[in-house]
Design a protein around this motif. Structure first.
Motif, PDB file in Angstrom:
ATOM      1  N   ILE A  49       0.831  -1.139  -0.078  1.00 44.81           N
ATOM      2  CA  ILE A  49      -0.075  -0.153  -0.202  1.00 44.81           C
ATOM      3  C   ILE A  49       0.774   1.300   0.070  1.00 44.81           C
ATOM      4  N   CYS A  50       1.981   1.110   0.905  1.00 45.60           N
ATOM      5  CA  CYS A  50       2.958   2.341   0.979  1.00 45.60           C
ATOM      6  C   CYS A  50       3.450   2.504  -0.491  1.00 45.60           C
ATOM      7  N   ASP A  51       4.111   1.558  -1.011  1.00 45.08           N
ATOM      8  CA  ASP A  51       4.547   1.638  -2.473  1.00 45.08           C
ATOM      9  C   ASP A  51       3.834   2.224  -3.287  1.00 45.08           C
ATOM     10  N   ARG A  52       2.653   1.944  -3.390  1.00 46.17           N
ATOM     11  CA  ARG A  52       1.448   2.268  -4.402  1.00 46.17           C
ATOM     12  C   ARG A  52       1.180   3.894  -4.252  1.00 46.17           C
ATOM     13  N   ALA A  53       1.051   4.254  -2.867  1.00 45.33           N
ATOM     14  CA  ALA A  53       0.834   5.637  -2.564  1.00 45.33           C
ATOM     15  C   ALA A  53       2.036   6.505  -2.534  1.00 45.33           C
ATOM     16  N   GLY A  54       3.229   5.835  -2.586  1.00 46.12           N
ATOM     17  CA  GLY A  54       4.363   6.701  -2.576  1.00 46.12           C
ATOM     18  C   GLY A  54       4.867   7.200  -1.132  1.00 46.12           C
ATOM     19  N   PHE A  55       4.395   6.615  -0.058  1.00 49.10           N
ATOM     20  CA  PHE A  55       4.633   6.884   1.464  1.00 49.10           C
ATOM     21  C   PHE A  55       5.573   5.746   1.929  1.00 49.10           C
ATOM     22  N   SER A  56       6.001   6.289   3.049  1.00 50.31           N
ATOM     23  CA  SER A  56       6.885   5.457   3.996  1.00 50.31           C
ATOM     24  C   SER A  56       5.863   4.576   5.089  1.00 50.31           C
ATOM     25  N   ARG A  57       6.233   3.469   5.679  1.00 44.72           N
ATOM     26  CA  ARG A  57       5.429   2.847   6.462  1.00 44.72           C
ATOM     27  C   ARG A  57       5.017   4.082   7.689  1.00 44.72           C
ATOM     28  N   GLY A  58       6.197   4.729   7.928  1.00 41.86           N
ATOM     29  CA  GLY A  58       5.552   5.794   8.951  1.00 41.86           C
ATOM     30  C   GLY A  58       4.434   6.530   8.579  1.00 41.86           C
ATOM     31  N   ALA A  59       4.372   6.829   7.330  1.00 41.13           N
ATOM     32  CA  ALA A  59       2.868   7.625   7.089  1.00 41.13           C
ATOM     33  C   ALA A  59       1.908   6.757   6.987  1.00 41.13           C
ATOM     34  N   PHE A  60       1.973   5.638   6.801  1.00 43.35           N
ATOM     35  CA  PHE A  60       0.888   4.661   7.281  1.00 43.35           C
ATOM     36  C   PHE A  60       0.404   4.724   8.394  1.00 43.35           C
ATOM     37  N   TYR A  61       1.482   4.367   9.235  1.00 43.62           N
ATOM     38  CA  TYR A  61       1.050   3.941  10.759  1.00 43.62           C
ATOM     39  C   TYR A  61       0.775   5.338  11.548  1.00 43.62           C
ATOM     40  N   SER A  62       1.031   6.442  10.944  1.00 43.82           N
ATOM     41  CA  SER A  62       0.650   7.855  11.734  1.00 43.82           C
ATOM     42  C   SER A  62      -0.805   7.943  11.376  1.00 43.82           C
ATOM     43  N   ASN A  63      -1.385   7.154  10.502  1.00 46.14           N
ATOM     44  CA  ASN A  63      -2.789   7.561  10.031  1.00 46.14           C
ATOM     45  C   ASN A  63      -3.623   6.201  10.450  1.00 46.14           C
ATOM     46  N   PHE A  64      -3.196   5.034  10.289  1.00 48.83           N
ATOM     47  CA  PHE A  64      -3.860   3.632  10.465  1.00 48.83           C
ATOM     48  C   PHE A  64      -2.939   3.018  11.322  1.00 48.83           C
ATOM     49  N   SER A  65      -3.425   2.225  12.159  1.00 49.36           N
ATOM     50  CA  SER A  65      -2.834   1.456  12.839  1.00 49.36           C
ATOM     51  C   SER A  65      -2.701  -0.244  12.473  1.00 49.36           C
ATOM     52  N   THR A  66      -3.528  -0.509  11.640  1.00 52.45           N
ATOM     53  CA  THR A  66      -3.670  -1.783  10.999  1.00 52.45           C
ATOM     54  C   THR A  66      -4.149  -1.834   9.335  1.00 52.45           C
TER      55      THR A  66
END
Length: 207
Positions: A49-66
């Motif tokens: 998901i992060c690769d497709r969105a162009g974000f890091s894992r940190g960006a993911f986990y700052s918005n969603f926990s799972t």
């Protein structure tokens, strides 16, 4: 399997957000929709998901926990779009109650991508009680909005329901879900099932 969804924590994503955070979440949701439809819920990792969105894992986990919490947000976004369409529908005075309510049910998504994503996550929600609780809460919110709109339309046509509106909504959603599944599995038309069955059901429970 992801960690259980915290429904209180998940609700934070529905609070007012900054423009930048809204844009970040939107990109993550778009990427997740594409990945889930292509690879499945279980086959998609947070990294995908992060690769497709162009974000890091940190960006993911700052918005969603799972991933589960992200999907509930994805479901809420889809629901908001449906409810916006529902609110904008204004059957003409010449329509019958049956046709007006059929039109409202037809506002529920029937596209293949959403069917794949939603169906697989529904199975996951059945297997995982905590996820199922959050998913059920999201579905309940949608049904409540439909119930309010249906009540308005029924009253407009000076008709009365003989069953609780919440019960009718459950039946209509079941008709819709079954029709969509049949249309994708058997290459039939979901609209045909909805247009044939909904008027019969509505006619049977109104006076």
């Amino acid at each position: 399997m992801g960690q259980p969804v915290d429904t209180d924590e998940a609700s934070v994503t529905r609070q007012p957000l900054s423009r930048k955070r809204r844009q970040t979440q939107a990109r993550l949701l778009d990427a997740a929709m594409d990945a889930f439809a292509e690879r499945g819920f279980y086959g998609t990792s947070v990294e995908d998901i992060c690769d497709r969105a162009g974000f890091s894992r940190g960006a993911f986990y700052s918005n969603f926990s799972t991933k589960e919490e992200l999907f509930v947000a994805l479901y809420d976004r889809q629901a908001d779009r449906v409810l916006a369409t529902l609110t904008g529908l204004a059957p003409s005075a010449g329509d019958s109650l049956e046709s007006a309510l059929t039109e409202l049910v037809a506002a529920i998504p029937r596209d293949r991508r959403w069917y794949l994503v939603n169906t697989e996550f529904a199975l996951h929600a059945v297997r995982d009680p905590a996820t199922g609780e959050a998913y059920a809460a999201a579905r309940t919110r949608v049904r409540a909005s439909f119930a309010a709109r249906f009540t308005e339309v029924v009253e407009r046509f000076d008709r009365e329901l003989t069953v609780p509106v919440e019960q009718l909504i459950r039946w209509l959603f079941a008709v819709h879900d079954g029709g969509v599944a049949q249309s994708h599995l058997e290459r039939t038309g979901a609209d045909d099932i909805t247009s044939r069955v909904v008027p019969l059901l509505v006619g049977a429970v109104t006076r």
